[in-house]
Design an enzyme around this catalytic site. Sequence first.
Site, PDB file in Angstrom:
ATOM      1  N   MET A  72       1.401  -1.072  -1.807  1.00 27.02           N
ATOM      2  CA  MET A  72       0.138  -1.479  -0.970  1.00 27.02           C
ATOM      3  C   MET A  72      -0.544  -2.414  -1.909  1.00 27.02           C
ATOM      4  O   MET A  72      -1.857  -2.715  -1.623  1.00 27.02           O
ATOM      5  CB  MET A  72      -0.492  -0.365  -0.620  1.00 27.02           C
ATOM      6  CG  MET A  72       0.264   0.531   0.310  1.00 27.02           C
ATOM      7  SD  MET A  72      -0.765   1.748   1.427  1.00 27.02           S
ATOM      8  CE  MET A  72      -1.368   2.896   0.047  1.00 27.02           C
ATOM      9  N   GLN A  94      -0.686   5.119   7.598  1.00 19.16           N
ATOM     10  CA  GLN A  94      -0.427   6.372   6.975  1.00 19.16           C
ATOM     11  C   GLN A  94      -1.834   6.851   6.142  1.00 19.16           C
ATOM     12  O   GLN A  94      -1.536   7.911   5.321  1.00 19.16           O
ATOM     13  CB  GLN A  94       0.279   5.861   5.643  1.00 19.16           C
ATOM     14  CG  GLN A  94      -0.104   4.894   4.692  1.00 19.16           C
ATOM     15  CD  GLN A  94       1.186   4.447   3.802  1.00 19.16           C
ATOM     16  OE1 GLN A  94       1.778   3.690   3.976  1.00 19.16           O
ATOM     17  NE2 GLN A  94       1.176   4.911   2.489  1.00 19.16           N
ATOM     18  N   GLY A  98       5.481   5.996 -14.553  1.00 11.48           N
ATOM     19  CA  GLY A  98       4.775   5.396 -15.776  1.00 11.48           C
ATOM     20  C   GLY A  98       3.536   6.310 -15.880  1.00 11.48           C
ATOM     21  O   GLY A  98       3.026   6.722 -15.101  1.00 11.48           O
ATOM     22  N   HIS A 155      -0.192  -2.285 -10.900  1.00 13.03           N
ATOM     23  CA  HIS A 155      -0.659  -1.669 -12.461  1.00 13.03           C
ATOM     24  C   HIS A 155       0.863  -1.691 -12.979  1.00 13.03           C
ATOM     25  O   HIS A 155       1.844  -1.995 -12.605  1.00 13.03           O
ATOM     26  CB  HIS A 155      -1.147  -0.339 -12.524  1.00 13.03           C
ATOM     27  CG  HIS A 155      -0.407   0.567 -11.548  1.00 13.03           C
ATOM     28  ND1 HIS A 155       0.673   1.130 -11.939  1.00 13.03           N
ATOM     29  CD2 HIS A 155      -0.860   1.261 -10.236  1.00 13.03           C
ATOM     30  CE1 HIS A 155       1.123   2.022 -10.814  1.00 13.03           C
ATOM     31  NE2 HIS A 155       0.142   1.958  -9.937  1.00 13.03           N
ATOM     32  N   GLU A 156       0.775  -1.434 -14.410  1.00 14.32           N
ATOM     33  CA  GLU A 156       2.265  -1.446 -15.382  1.00 14.32           C
ATOM     34  C   GLU A 156       3.092  -0.561 -14.667  1.00 14.32           C
ATOM     35  O   GLU A 156       4.311  -0.769 -14.734  1.00 14.32           O
ATOM     36  CB  GLU A 156       1.847  -0.764 -16.617  1.00 14.32           C
ATOM     37  CG  GLU A 156       1.083  -1.925 -17.341  1.00 14.32           C
ATOM     38  CD  GLU A 156       2.086  -2.930 -17.672  1.00 14.32           C
ATOM     39  OE1 GLU A 156       2.935  -3.015 -17.856  1.00 14.32           O
ATOM     40  OE2 GLU A 156       1.246  -4.122 -17.761  1.00 14.32           O
ATOM     41  N   HIS A 206       3.967  -0.453 -11.469  1.00 10.40           N
ATOM     42  CA  HIS A 206       4.393  -1.127 -10.410  1.00 10.40           C
ATOM     43  C   HIS A 206       5.661  -2.120 -10.998  1.00 10.40           C
ATOM     44  O   HIS A 206       6.570  -2.516 -10.696  1.00 10.40           O
ATOM     45  CB  HIS A 206       3.704  -1.999  -9.639  1.00 10.40           C
ATOM     46  CG  HIS A 206       2.963  -1.290  -8.561  1.00 10.40           C
ATOM     47  ND1 HIS A 206       1.322  -0.830  -8.909  1.00 10.40           N
ATOM     48  CD2 HIS A 206       3.192  -0.504  -7.342  1.00 10.40           C
ATOM     49  CE1 HIS A 206       0.831   0.013  -7.808  1.00 10.40           C
ATOM     50  NE2 HIS A 206       1.986   0.263  -6.945  1.00 10.40           N
ATOM     51  N   SER A 233      -2.814   3.505  -8.490  1.00  4.73           N
ATOM     52  CA  SER A 233      -3.822   2.553  -8.236  1.00  4.73           C
ATOM     53  C   SER A 233      -5.106   3.444  -7.953  1.00  4.73           C
ATOM     54  O   SER A 233      -6.372   2.648  -8.309  1.00  4.73           O
ATOM     55  CB  SER A 233      -3.548   1.880  -6.691  1.00  4.73           C
ATOM     56  OG  SER A 233      -2.187   0.972  -7.083  1.00  4.73           O
TER      57      SER A 233
HETATM   58  O1  PAF Z   1       3.673   4.184  -1.873  1.00  7.68           O
HETATM   59  C1  PAF Z   1       3.294   3.172  -1.402  1.00  7.68           C
HETATM   60  O2  PAF Z   1       2.891   2.268  -1.790  1.00  7.68           O
HETATM   61  C2  PAF Z   1       3.334   3.324   0.307  1.00  7.68           C
HETATM   62  O3  PAF Z   1       3.536   4.647   0.858  1.00  7.68           O
HETATM   63  C3  PAF Z   1       4.492   2.532   0.888  1.00  7.68           C
HETATM   64  C4  PAF Z   1       5.911   2.911   0.311  1.00  7.68           C
HETATM   65  C5  PAF Z   1       4.343   1.038   0.323  1.00  7.68           C
HETATM   66  C6  PAF Z   1       4.194   2.446   2.358  1.00  7.68           C
HETATM   67  O4  PAF Z   1       3.217   1.725   2.845  1.00  7.68           O
END
Ligand code: PAF
Length: 276
Positions: free
Chosen positions: A26, A57, A172, A30-31, A33, A182
């Site tokens: 989304m 969601q 991490g 950050h590190e 990811h 985030s």
């Molecule tokens: O973990 C996330 O960032 C979200 O739930 C995802 C998997 C990108 C779905 O929107």
Amino acid sequence: MKVLHTIAELREFRKTAGRVVFVPTMGNLHEGHLSLIQLAKQHGDAVIVSIFVNRLQFGQGEDFERYPRTLRDDCAKLESVGTAAVFAPDENELYPHPQHYCIEPPSIANELCGAFRPGHFRGVTTVVTKLFNIVQPDVAIFGKKDYQQYFVLRDMVLDLNMPITIIGAETGRADDGLALSSRNGYLSSEQRGEAPRIYRNLQRIRDAIGNGSRNYDELALQSVSELREHGWDVDYVEVRDAETLGRPSTASTHLVLLAAARVGATRLIDNLEVQL
Ligand code: PAF
């Protein structure tokens, strides 16, 4: 690195991308990811990252509106670690009309985080299915910080015979143990100092189990009390079987300790796997 905004552009790119490893996000990267991208690079020819804040969601009163949108910074970070393409559709591209068909996850999605975020996992399974249909990856990577999400998506792929290998990436952490997220950016400096307590509690439960304790409910309750004493608003602390996410039995050998709690207005989640 290509930055693609439409499904048509993405499909064109996909034609010549070879074995694709997909990392859905989304944004506000950050590190943690970036370590997913490093892992992704070991599993295919091209890493595609999606950046999409998925309204479906988020529940009422959650942080959909204020969730940070930082596409330019995210793209710079992704380029620096060798991402092949970023798919960043706008809402109209992914949801041109209200979503008619949804992926209904099984009842485990109504427990743990699902009990406090009704409909959350249905929104996740639905958007991830749409993204899978668009990207058609060979492999997809999800962080195990969101252990229940990782579990539900892995189960969905098996149950719906999707030809995608799901890889769970280790969480991490900052030097003081706080899981990278985030949402850590919402914390004041005082709250940031307090935040690692959630992980320390999971470590305490892990150590007690290591020392032979099997009274999981009691261990979880002690953590709930400790967090509350320090001002946390606790949704749950639970010990579950990591393979089924159900309650552990005497035969369970792989456990996961999970917690979700608010420090100030910020909801943090964390977990710790334990092999017996
Ligand atoms: O973990 C996330 O960032 C979200 O739930 C995802 C998997 C990108 C779905 O929107």
